[in-house]
Scaffold this active site. Structure first.
Site, PDB file in Angstrom:
ATOM      1  N   HIS A 191      -3.999  -9.252   3.858  1.00  0.00           N
ATOM      2  CA  HIS A 191      -5.451  -9.201   4.055  1.00  0.00           C
ATOM      3  C   HIS A 191      -5.831 -10.038   5.276  1.00  0.00           C
ATOM      4  O   HIS A 191      -5.403 -11.189   5.405  1.00  0.00           O
ATOM      5  CB  HIS A 191      -6.182  -9.764   2.829  1.00  0.00           C
ATOM      6  CG  HIS A 191      -6.158  -8.837   1.650  1.00  0.00           C
ATOM      7  ND1 HIS A 191      -6.417  -9.257   0.369  1.00  0.00           N
ATOM      8  CD2 HIS A 191      -5.914  -7.502   1.571  1.00  0.00           C
ATOM      9  CE1 HIS A 191      -6.335  -8.224  -0.451  1.00  0.00           C
ATOM     10  NE2 HIS A 191      -6.030  -7.152   0.256  1.00  0.00           N
TER      11      HIS A 191
ATOM     12  N   HIS B 100      -2.350   2.739  -5.879  1.00  0.00           N
ATOM     13  CA  HIS B 100      -2.957   1.486  -5.420  1.00  0.00           C
ATOM     14  C   HIS B 100      -3.216   0.533  -6.591  1.00  0.00           C
ATOM     15  O   HIS B 100      -3.340  -0.673  -6.390  1.00  0.00           O
ATOM     16  CB  HIS B 100      -4.256   1.780  -4.681  1.00  0.00           C
ATOM     17  CG  HIS B 100      -4.545   0.804  -3.579  1.00  0.00           C
ATOM     18  ND1 HIS B 100      -3.788   0.712  -2.426  1.00  0.00           N
ATOM     19  CD2 HIS B 100      -5.498  -0.153  -3.456  1.00  0.00           C
ATOM     20  CE1 HIS B 100      -4.275  -0.239  -1.642  1.00  0.00           C
ATOM     21  NE2 HIS B 100      -5.303  -0.779  -2.250  1.00  0.00           N
TER      22      HIS B 100
ATOM     23  N   LYS C 238      -2.728  -2.565   7.734  1.00  0.00           N
ATOM     24  CA  LYS C 238      -3.931  -2.154   8.456  1.00  0.00           C
ATOM     25  C   LYS C 238      -4.047  -2.915   9.764  1.00  0.00           C
ATOM     26  O   LYS C 238      -3.749  -4.103   9.838  1.00  0.00           O
ATOM     27  CB  LYS C 238      -5.167  -2.417   7.581  1.00  0.00           C
ATOM     28  CG  LYS C 238      -5.261  -1.496   6.372  1.00  0.00           C
ATOM     29  CD  LYS C 238      -6.532  -1.755   5.594  1.00  0.00           C
ATOM     30  CE  LYS C 238      -6.654  -0.800   4.421  1.00  0.00           C
ATOM     31  NZ  LYS C 238      -7.878  -1.034   3.627  1.00  0.00           N
TER      32      LYS C 238
ATOM     33  N   TYR D 101      -9.772 -10.899  -6.503  1.00  0.00           N
ATOM     34  CA  TYR D 101      -8.812 -11.038  -7.591  1.00  0.00           C
ATOM     35  C   TYR D 101      -9.050 -12.291  -8.415  1.00  0.00           C
ATOM     36  O   TYR D 101      -8.567 -12.394  -9.542  1.00  0.00           O
ATOM     37  CB  TYR D 101      -7.380 -11.021  -7.046  1.00  0.00           C
ATOM     38  CG  TYR D 101      -7.037  -9.690  -6.425  1.00  0.00           C
ATOM     39  CD1 TYR D 101      -6.815  -8.570  -7.218  1.00  0.00           C
ATOM     40  CD2 TYR D 101      -6.974  -9.527  -5.041  1.00  0.00           C
ATOM     41  CE1 TYR D 101      -6.527  -7.339  -6.655  1.00  0.00           C
ATOM     42  CE2 TYR D 101      -6.683  -8.299  -4.471  1.00  0.00           C
ATOM     43  CZ  TYR D 101      -6.468  -7.208  -5.283  1.00  0.00           C
ATOM     44  OH  TYR D 101      -6.197  -5.982  -4.720  1.00  0.00           O
TER      45      TYR D 101
ATOM     46  N   ARG E  32       0.861  -1.176   0.000  1.00  0.00           N
ATOM     47  CA  ARG E  32       0.000   0.000   0.000  1.00  0.00           C
ATOM     48  C   ARG E  32       0.905   1.235   0.000  1.00  0.00           C
ATOM     49  O   ARG E  32       2.035   1.184   0.481  1.00  0.00           O
ATOM     50  CB  ARG E  32      -0.894   0.016   1.233  1.00  0.00           C
ATOM     51  CG  ARG E  32      -1.839  -1.179   1.345  1.00  0.00           C
ATOM     52  CD  ARG E  32      -2.642  -1.094   2.640  1.00  0.00           C
ATOM     53  NE  ARG E  32      -3.607  -2.179   2.763  1.00  0.00           N
ATOM     54  CZ  ARG E  32      -3.359  -3.329   3.401  1.00  0.00           C
ATOM     55  NH1 ARG E  32      -2.181  -3.521   3.972  1.00  0.00           N
ATOM     56  NH2 ARG E  32      -4.286  -4.271   3.462  1.00  0.00           N
TER      57      ARG E  32
ATOM     58  N   ARG F  37      -0.654  -2.089  -6.724  1.00  0.00           N
ATOM     59  CA  ARG F  37      -0.900  -3.172  -5.753  1.00  0.00           C
ATOM     60  C   ARG F  37      -1.912  -4.155  -6.325  1.00  0.00           C
ATOM     61  O   ARG F  37      -1.744  -5.372  -6.211  1.00  0.00           O
ATOM     62  CB  ARG F  37      -1.388  -2.567  -4.440  1.00  0.00           C
ATOM     63  CG  ARG F  37      -1.777  -3.584  -3.367  1.00  0.00           C
ATOM     64  CD  ARG F  37      -2.095  -2.837  -2.078  1.00  0.00           C
ATOM     65  NE  ARG F  37      -2.891  -3.612  -1.157  1.00  0.00           N
ATOM     66  CZ  ARG F  37      -2.396  -4.464  -0.247  1.00  0.00           C
ATOM     67  NH1 ARG F  37      -1.095  -4.667  -0.179  1.00  0.00           N
ATOM     68  NH2 ARG F  37      -3.195  -5.105   0.587  1.00  0.00           N
TER      69      ARG F  37
END
Length: 309
Positions: free
Chosen positions: A278, A252, A191, A287, A160, A255
């Site tokens: 994730h 992004h 995150k 994806y 990110r 990514r």
């Protein structure tokens, strides 16, 4: 009476709530739709029931209105009835919009570059940092090396933008991530302060080495720990440039391209999940839809039965 109530509510939004002109226009449009649908159904606004609202929402959907727009309309109607129920002249038994949900919006696919576009972008070496005017040739070379390294890390490591800009030259107690060039690994905090380690490819390592050789030309403050710094010598907080490719690009997207191309080549959904950081594999599964699009294009281009006139 109902038309007057709508006008009073819009006045309330404008004067007392002081909503923006854009919001006021959106709510005005939503209530105009409500009035039209109720008139067509021969139902006064004060007698509209939840069943009517669901039918109105279905009519909007059948008329081509998107799920997000329907959700906005329902929000406007709900707010209107909530306000109206509090007025002294109201004769409402309940808010008919409470509990009515909009159709679920399809989750948009992340935009990814084609492999050749992503490789072209990552390998692009700008003549000088386009977002920053260099003072001399030495500074121009430093900015170009930095931008090249940024593109390589965004695509080659799938970071990110915030993770990339948080990287430090070395590990530390207050570090938001660091690079171990000897081990070819980037250690980042994603995150939720979730730490992960990401392998760094040979092109990204080479671009990093070139940038670090130029970095002292910009490092006016010797105590700045950030890997990527601005021409003023502080941690970089600006977005990467498009670097001259035709497709509109934001950081992004590299990514997304990283994840999509990894999945196309490996098929390892769990592995891609770990590399992206994730928390849930459901986030990574989007994806697989991109991958299916790639396969569908291959089918359309190659299979004799796929050609349609």
């Amino acid at each position: 009476m109902t038309a007057a109530a709508v006008e009073r509510y819009l006045q309330h939004l404008r004067v007392e709530r002081r909503v923006s002109a854009h919001t006021l226009s959106a709510y005005g449009d939503a209530l105009a739709r409500l009035e039209k649908l109720a008139a067509e159904a021969a139902v006064p606004l004060e007698r509209v029931q939840s069943a009517h609202v669901r039918r109105f929402a279905a009519q909007l959907h059948a008329g081509g209105l998107g799920a997000r727009s329907i959700a906005l309309a329902l929000s406007g109607w709900r707010g209107f009835y909530r306000w109206w129920a509090q007025q002294p002249d109201a004769r409402l038994a309940q808010n008919p919009v409470e509990g009515v949900r909009a159709p679920k919006a399809a989750r948009p696919l992340p935009k990814a570059l084609a492999v050749d576009e992503a490789v072209s972008l990552a390998g692009f070496e700008p003549g000088a940092g386009a977002a920053e005017a260099p003072a001399d040739a030495e500074e121009a070379a430093a900015l170009a090396a930095r931008d090249h390294a940024i593109a390589e890390f965004l695509y080659g490591c799938g970071l990110r933008l915030g993770e990339l800009l948080g990287l430090d030259l070395r590990a530390g107690a207050a570090s938001g991530g660091w690079i171990d060039a000897e081990d070819a690994t980037a250690h980042v905090f994603g995150k939720g302060s979730k730490r992960r380690s990401v392998p760094i490819g040979v092109p990204a390592l080479a671009a990093l080495a070139a940038w670090l050789a130029h970095r002292p030309a910009l490092a006016r403050a010797g105590d700045e720990p950030a890997v990527f710094i601005s021409r003023l010598g502080r941690r970089l907080r600006r977005q990467a440039d498009r670097a001259g490719i035709a497709t509109p690009v934001h950081p992004h997207m590299l990514r997304h391209s990283y994840a999509s191309h990894l999945l196309q080549s490996s098929g390892d959904l769990r592995g891609v999940q770990e590399l992206l950081g994730h928390a849930s594999i459901a986030t990574t599964q989007v994806y697989t839809r991109l991958d299916f699009q790639h396969l569908a294009k291959v089918y359309d281009a190659a299979h004799p039965r796929a050609k349609r006139k």
